[in-house]
Design a protein around this motif. Structure first.
Motif, short mmCIF file in Angstrom:
data_model
loop_
_atom_site.label_atom_id
_atom_site.label_comp_id
_atom_site.label_asym_id
_atom_site.label_seq_id
_atom_site.Cartn_x
_atom_site.Cartn_y
_atom_site.Cartn_z
N VAL A 213 0.85 -1.19 0.00
CA VAL A 213 0.00 0.00 0.00
C VAL A 213 0.88 1.24 0.00
O VAL A 213 1.79 1.37 0.83
CB VAL A 213 -0.93 0.02 1.23
CG1 VAL A 213 -1.81 1.26 1.22
CG2 VAL A 213 -1.79 -1.24 1.26
N SER A 214 0.62 2.13 -0.94
CA SER A 214 1.35 3.39 -1.03
C SER A 214 0.52 4.50 -0.41
O SER A 214 -0.63 4.72 -0.80
CB SER A 214 1.63 3.71 -2.51
OG SER A 214 2.26 4.96 -2.65
N LEU A 215 1.07 5.18 0.61
CA LEU A 215 0.37 6.23 1.34
C LEU A 215 1.12 7.55 1.23
O LEU A 215 2.33 7.57 0.99
CB LEU A 215 0.22 5.86 2.82
CG LEU A 215 -0.46 4.53 3.12
CD1 LEU A 215 0.55 3.56 3.68
CD2 LEU A 215 -1.64 4.70 4.06
N GLU A 216 0.41 8.66 1.43
CA GLU A 216 1.03 9.98 1.41
C GLU A 216 0.42 10.85 2.51
O GLU A 216 -0.79 10.80 2.75
CB GLU A 216 0.86 10.66 0.04
CG GLU A 216 1.60 9.93 -1.08
CD GLU A 216 1.55 10.67 -2.40
OE1 GLU A 216 1.54 11.92 -2.37
OE2 GLU A 216 1.51 10.01 -3.45
N ASN A 217 1.28 11.63 3.13
CA ASN A 217 0.85 12.55 4.18
C ASN A 217 1.28 13.96 3.77
O ASN A 217 2.48 14.24 3.66
CB ASN A 217 1.48 12.15 5.52
CG ASN A 217 1.05 13.06 6.66
OD1 ASN A 217 0.24 13.97 6.48
ND2 ASN A 217 1.60 12.83 7.84
N ALA A 257 3.60 -2.95 3.64
CA ALA A 257 3.34 -4.25 3.03
C ALA A 257 2.70 -5.18 4.05
O ALA A 257 3.05 -5.17 5.24
CB ALA A 257 4.62 -4.87 2.50
N SER A 258 1.75 -5.98 3.59
CA SER A 258 1.08 -6.96 4.44
C SER A 258 0.86 -8.24 3.65
O SER A 258 0.70 -8.20 2.43
CB SER A 258 -0.28 -6.43 4.93
OG SER A 258 -0.12 -5.29 5.72
N ASN A 259 0.84 -9.36 4.36
CA ASN A 259 0.60 -10.65 3.73
C ASN A 259 -0.71 -11.23 4.24
O ASN A 259 -0.97 -11.24 5.45
CB ASN A 259 1.74 -11.62 4.02
CG ASN A 259 3.04 -11.17 3.39
OD1 ASN A 259 3.08 -10.81 2.21
ND2 ASN A 259 4.12 -11.16 4.16
N LEU A 260 -1.54 -11.68 3.31
CA LEU A 260 -2.82 -12.29 3.64
C LEU A 260 -2.92 -13.62 2.92
O LEU A 260 -2.18 -13.90 1.99
CB LEU A 260 -3.99 -11.38 3.22
CG LEU A 260 -4.03 -9.97 3.82
CD1 LEU A 260 -3.35 -8.98 2.88
CD2 LEU A 260 -5.47 -9.53 4.08
N LYS A 261 -3.89 -14.44 3.35
CA LYS A 261 -4.07 -15.75 2.74
C LYS A 261 -5.54 -16.00 2.49
O LYS A 261 -6.38 -15.78 3.37
CB LYS A 261 -3.49 -16.85 3.65
CG LYS A 261 -3.45 -18.22 3.00
CD LYS A 261 -2.71 -19.20 3.90
CE LYS A 261 -2.54 -20.56 3.21
NZ LYS A 261 -1.78 -21.51 4.06
N ILE A 262 -5.86 -16.46 1.28
CA ILE A 262 -7.22 -16.85 0.93
C ILE A 262 -7.26 -18.37 0.85
O ILE A 262 -6.52 -18.98 0.07
CB ILE A 262 -7.65 -16.25 -0.43
CG1 ILE A 262 -7.51 -14.73 -0.43
CG2 ILE A 262 -9.08 -16.66 -0.76
CD1 ILE A 262 -7.77 -14.11 -1.79
N GLU A 263 -8.13 -18.97 1.66
CA GLU A 263 -8.24 -20.43 1.65
C GLU A 263 -9.65 -20.83 2.07
O GLU A 263 -10.11 -20.41 3.14
CB GLU A 263 -7.21 -21.05 2.59
CG GLU A 263 -7.14 -22.56 2.46
CD GLU A 263 -5.98 -23.18 3.23
OE1 GLU A 263 -5.58 -24.30 2.89
OE2 GLU A 263 -5.48 -22.52 4.17
N PRO A 264 -10.35 -21.61 1.25
CA PRO A 264 -9.95 -22.05 -0.09
C PRO A 264 -10.10 -20.91 -1.09
O PRO A 264 -10.91 -20.00 -0.90
CB PRO A 264 -10.94 -23.17 -0.40
CG PRO A 264 -12.17 -22.77 0.36
CD PRO A 264 -11.68 -22.12 1.62
#
Length: 721
Positions: A213-217, A257-264
Motif C-alpha cells: 500500500v502506497s500512502l502519502e501525508n 506491506a502486508s501478507n494475507l491468505k485466501i483459503e480455499p
C-alpha cells in the motif's frame, strides 16, 4: 488510551473488518467528475500562452463535451495545438482539504494551468496523470489545458523511420488530439492512500496475497493511525482475509506491506473469471476513517513451461484479435457503450487472448477483460522505431515513463499476463537489443511475476538468433503476413519451422496475421482473401506444438494516413472483420467458425415423414488444434420450431466436462408441419455462445422447395431432406 477504551476500539475495528466489504462505509475521499461541457479553441499560431490563455478564456471558444477528440468532422486533419477551459467553484470548507486534478489521458503533449499558475506537463496519450491543486485554489477557479497532437521522431508513438521515402512520415493509426478520457477532482483529507499493489501466488487450494500500500501525508506532522485491509468476494459478502496494522505516517510518501491468505481460493480463468476485491482503509488514532481505496483482482497461475502456455496448471492454446480504440463517432475518446459493444462482439468471436493493440488501454477495457475472461498483453506505442531512435536517451526515458505509468495503473488486473515493449522495430540491432534489455529489467523490477516480450515482424528473416532481442524475451511474439506483405502464403510453414529451430526453448504467439483489402481488386474480394487466410493459417498454426496462441489483425477498420487503397491518403484501413461502422463481413463468420472451442454435429432422428428428434455429437478441440483448452461446465441448449415459428421442443443440459465425442439426443411428438428448424447452442459458463448451429428440415411435397431442381443446379439442399 485506557484498557476499556482500547477494548472497545479493538471491537470496533474487528466489526469493521467484517463489514467494510459489504459497502457499509462510504469513501472519505470525494471524486468530482469534470466530464461534460468544456470550452475549446484551436491555437493554429501556437501563441495562446502569449495571449494570456493560461489564465483566461480564449477570445473565441466553442462548447465541447469531454472526453473529446478534435479530429472528427471538419477538423479531422488538424495537427498542432488546441486549448480546453473549465471553470469550477469550491466551498470554503472544501478548500482546506487536499485536492487533485486527474486526467485519464490527454493526447498527446499537455500543459496544465490553474488560475494562471502552471501545474506541469505530461507527454503520452494513453496513461493517467494528476496535479496537486491545493496551493493554488480560490473560491472560483479556471483550468486551462494546452494540448499538441503533432507526431515527431522523438514522440511515442512517433514518425516511423521505415516511412521516410517521400518524407510523408506518419504512424499507422490516427493521432486523435484532445482530452480523450475522463477528468475528475479528488478531495481528500491531508493524508491519503495513493495506490495498492496486489501480488498473488497460488499454492494448491490457497492463495498468498501480498498487499503493498502506497500512502502519502501532506500535513506538516506525522499521523498516528491504523491501516485495515480486507479481501472479499467481488460479488459481495464477508471478508475472506483481513489484516490491520498500526502506522505512524510521516510527512511525505510511505509504503506498507502486508501478507494475507485466501483459503480455499476460487481461481480466475477465462471461462470462470472469479474476482476478489481488496479494500484498504486508513483510520486516525480516534478510529475515524480518513481514506479508503479498493481494487478488483484475481487469483490465477500463468506459466510458460516446455514451450507451452499453462493457466492454473492446464495447458491452453488461445486465440483472439486486436482492436483499435477508434470509431467514426468518438475517435479515441471512447465511451463505455462503444467499448462494451465491441468487446461483446470479441467474445462472440471466441476471443480468449489479445495484445490488445499498440498502446495502453482504457480502464473499461481492462475491467471488461477481468470480468468476462480475456487474457491481455498490453503494449506501449513504440511502432516501427529505428536503431537511432532506440539510442536517443530522451526517447528511452519517455518509454520508461510510459511503461511505468501503464504498469502502475493496470498492475492489479488478472487479465494481464505479460507486457510488450514495442512493435515491429529494429530489435535486431545492437541499439534495439539494448533497448529491450533496459525495458525488460525495468518491468521485472516493477512486476516480477509477469512475462515480457515484444511484437517482432522480422524474426522470420533474421538469420542469427543472437542478433535479435527475441532471444532475450520470455516468449516470442511473431507478426507475420505471409500471403500479403511478407511474401507468398506457401512460405509460412518453412518460416515457422525455421523459427522453431532457431529458438528451441521459446513458446511463440502469432501476434499479428491477416490481410489488407487493397491486396485485392475491391473490398469484397479482399475479404475473401482475409477469410481464406483465417481458415488456412489457423490450421497451420495448430500443427506446431510450440505455438501457444494466435492473434488476428484486426477487429475493425480504423483511420490512418497509410495502408489504404492506392491514391488515397486518408480513410479507413480495410483489415477488419467488421468495417468502421461495425458492419460484419463474411470474415467475421469465418473467424467465429474457425475459433469455436468445440466441434458440433447435428442430425435429425426418427419419424416416418417429419423428424421426431435430433442427435448432437460434441467434442472439444484436440491439443493438436488451435484454439484448444478444457471445456468445463458448458451448457447445451436447443429449441425446435415449426413452419409457423411455434415452439415444438426445447431443452438444455449441463456438461460438466467435454472431452472426446459424446452424443446427446432429444425427441418430441411428431408435429403436423411442412418444416422444422432446430437451433443448438453450446454456452460458455460466462454466458457467451461458444458454438451455434442450425438444422432445417423441409417437406419437398409442400411445394416450398423443389429439391430435385436444387440438386441439378448444384445448390445446397437443406439438411433433413
Amino acid at each position: 488510551m485506557s484498557a476499556i477504551t482500547n477494548r472497545w476500539y479493538l471491537l470496533f475495528i474487528s466489526s469493521l473488518v467484517m463489514t467494510l466489504c459489504m459497502g457499509l462505509f462510504a469513501y472519505s475521499a470525494t471524486r468530482i467528475s469534470l466530464n461534460g461541457e468544456w470550452q475549446f479553441a484551436f491555437d493554429k499560431s501556437g501563441e495562446g500562452e502569449k495571449l494570456g490563455w493560461s489564465g483566461q478564456l480564449a477570445g473565441s471558444t466553442e462548447t465541447v463535451i469531454v472526453p473529446h477528440s478534435w479530429n472528427l468532422g471538419k477538423y479531422a486533419d488538424y495537427e498542432g495545438t488546441a486549448w480546453y477551459f473549465k471553470s469550477f467553484t469550491l466551498p470554503d470548507a472544501m478548500r482546506a482539504k487536499h485536492i487533485e486534478l486527474h486526467f485519464g489521458a490527454t493526447f498527446y503533449l499537455s500543459r496544465v494551468w490553474l488560475n494562471g499558475v502552471e501545474l506541469g506537463r505530461h507527454e503520452g496519450g494513453h496513461t493517467a496523470y494528476f496535479f496537486d491543486l491545493t496551493p493554488h485554489l480560490k473560491a472560483s477557479n479556471l483550468i486551462a489545458v494546452e494540448i499538441n497532437n503533432y507526431p515527431g521522431l522523438a514522440t511515442i508513438p512517433g514518425w516511423s523511420m521505415k516511412l521516410q521515402e517521400g518524407k510523408n512520415l506518419w504512424y499507422d493509426w490516427w493521432h486523435y488530439g484532445g482530452i480523450v478520457r475522463d477528468v475528475w477532482l479528488t478531495v481528500n483529507e491531508l493524508s491519503l492512500i495513493r495506490r495498492e499493489f496486489i501480488r498473488v501466488k497460488v499454492e494448491g487450494t490457497s492463495a498468498a496475497v501480498n498487499a503493498r500500500v502506497s500512502l502519502e501525508n501532506f500535513a506538516r506532522k506525522p499521523l498516528a493511525g491504523r491501516v485495515v485491509i480486507n479481501i472479499c468476494p467481488e460479488t459481495g459478502g464477508p471478508a475472506v482475509a483481513s489484516v490491520e496494522k498500526g502506522i505512524v505516517l510521516s510527512p511525505g510518501k510511505q509504503e506498507m506491506a502486508s501478507n494475507l491468505k485466501i483459503e480455499p481460493v476460487h481461481l480466475w480463468h477465462f471461462d470462470q473469471p472469479t474476482l476478489y476485491r481488496m479494500e484498504t482503509a486508513l483510520f486516525d488514532a480516534r478510529g475515524e476513517l480518513i481514506d479508503q481505496v479498493s481494487d478488483n483482482f484475481g487469483c490465477r497461475r500463468v506459466e510458460i513451461r516446455d514451450r507451452h502456455l499453462l493457466l492454473n496448471g492446464e495447458r491452453v492454446r488461445l486465440s483472439g484479435m486486436t482492436r483499435h480504440e477508434d470509431s467514426p463517432w468518438e475517435g479515441l475518446a471512447e465511451s463505455t457503450g462503444t467499448i462494451r459493444h465491441d468487446y461483446d462482439e470479441l467474445k462472440d468471436l471466441q476471443v480468449t487472448l489479445t495484445r490488445p493493440v499498440h498502446y495502453p488501454q482504457h480502464p473499461d477495457v481492462l475491467d471488461y477483460c477481468d470480468r468476462h475472461g480475456i487474457l491481455l498483453i498490453p503494449e506501449i506505442p513504440i511502432w516501427q522505431f529505428s536503431e537511432k531512435q532506440f539510442q536517443d536517451p530522451k526517447l528511452v526515458a519517455l518509454a520508461r515513463q510510459m511503461m511505468r505509468e501503464m504498469v502502475e495503473e493496470a498492475y492489479n488486473h488478472p487479465s494481464i499476463f505479460a507486457w510488450s515493449v514495442c512493435n515491429e522495430s529494429a530489435t535486431y540491432t545492437a541499439g534495439g537489443r539494448e533497448y529491450f534489455k533496459t525495458m525488460y529489467e525495468l518491468l521485472k523490477g516493477l512486476d516480477p511475476d509477469r512475462y515480457v516480450s515484444y511484437a517482432d515482424d522480422r524474426i522470420a528473416f533474421v538469420e542469427n538468433p543472437a542478433d535479435n532481442a527475441a532471444s532475450q524475451a520470455d516468449f516470442i511474439m511473431m507478426n507475420q503476413y505471409f500471403g500479403t506483405w511478407h511474401g507468398p502464403a506457401s512460405e509460412l510453414e518453412p518460416k515457422l519451422e525455421a523459427v522453431g529451430r532457431k529458438y528451441p526453448d521459446k513458446m511463440v504467439i502469432i501476434s499479428e496475421f491477416g490481410a489488407a483489402g487493397f491486396f485485392a481488386q475491391n473490398p469484397k474480394k479482399g475479404d475473401r482473401i482475409r477469410s481464406q487466410i483465417i481458415r488456412d493459417q489457423m490450421r497451420i498454426f495448430g500443427q506446431y506444438d510450440w505455438i501457444g496462441g494466435a492473434i488476428f489483425w484486426c477487429y475493425q477498420d480504423y483511420r490512418s494516413h497509410r495502408n489504404l487503397w492506392p491514391g488515397l491518403q486518408e480513410g479507413f484501413v480495410d483489415m477488419g472483420v467488421v468495417d468502421e461502422n461495425r458492419q460484419r463481413r463474411p470474415s467475421y463468420y469465418a473467424w467465429r467458425e474457425e475459433n469455436a472451442p468445440a466441434h458440433l454435429k447435428l442430425e435429425w432422428k426418427g419419424g416416418d415423414t417429419v423428424p421426431a428428434g435430433f442427435q448432437a455429437t460434441i467434442s472439444r478441440r484436440s491439443p493438436e488444434e488451435l484454439p484448444s483448452y478444457e471445456l468445463r461446465n458448458y451448457r447445451l441448449d436447443w429449441e425446435v420450431r415449426d413452419a409457423d415459428s411455434q415452439l415444438v421442443s426445447a431443452g438444455d443440459k449441463l456438461l460438466p466436462a467435454i472431452g472426446t465425442a459424446q452424443t446427446l439426443e432429444s425427441a418430441w411428438r411428431t408435429p403436423a408441419t411442412r418444416s422444422l428448424q432446430l437451433r443448438v447452442r453450446l454456452m460458455r459458463p460466462t454466458g457467451f455462445v461458444a458454438v451455434e448451429q442450425s438444422l432445417l428440415w423441409w417437406d419437398p411435397r409442400s411445394g416450398g422447395l423443389d429439391v430435385n431442381t436444387m440438386r441439378k443446379e448444384g445448390k445446397t439442399v437443406p439438411a433433413g431432406d
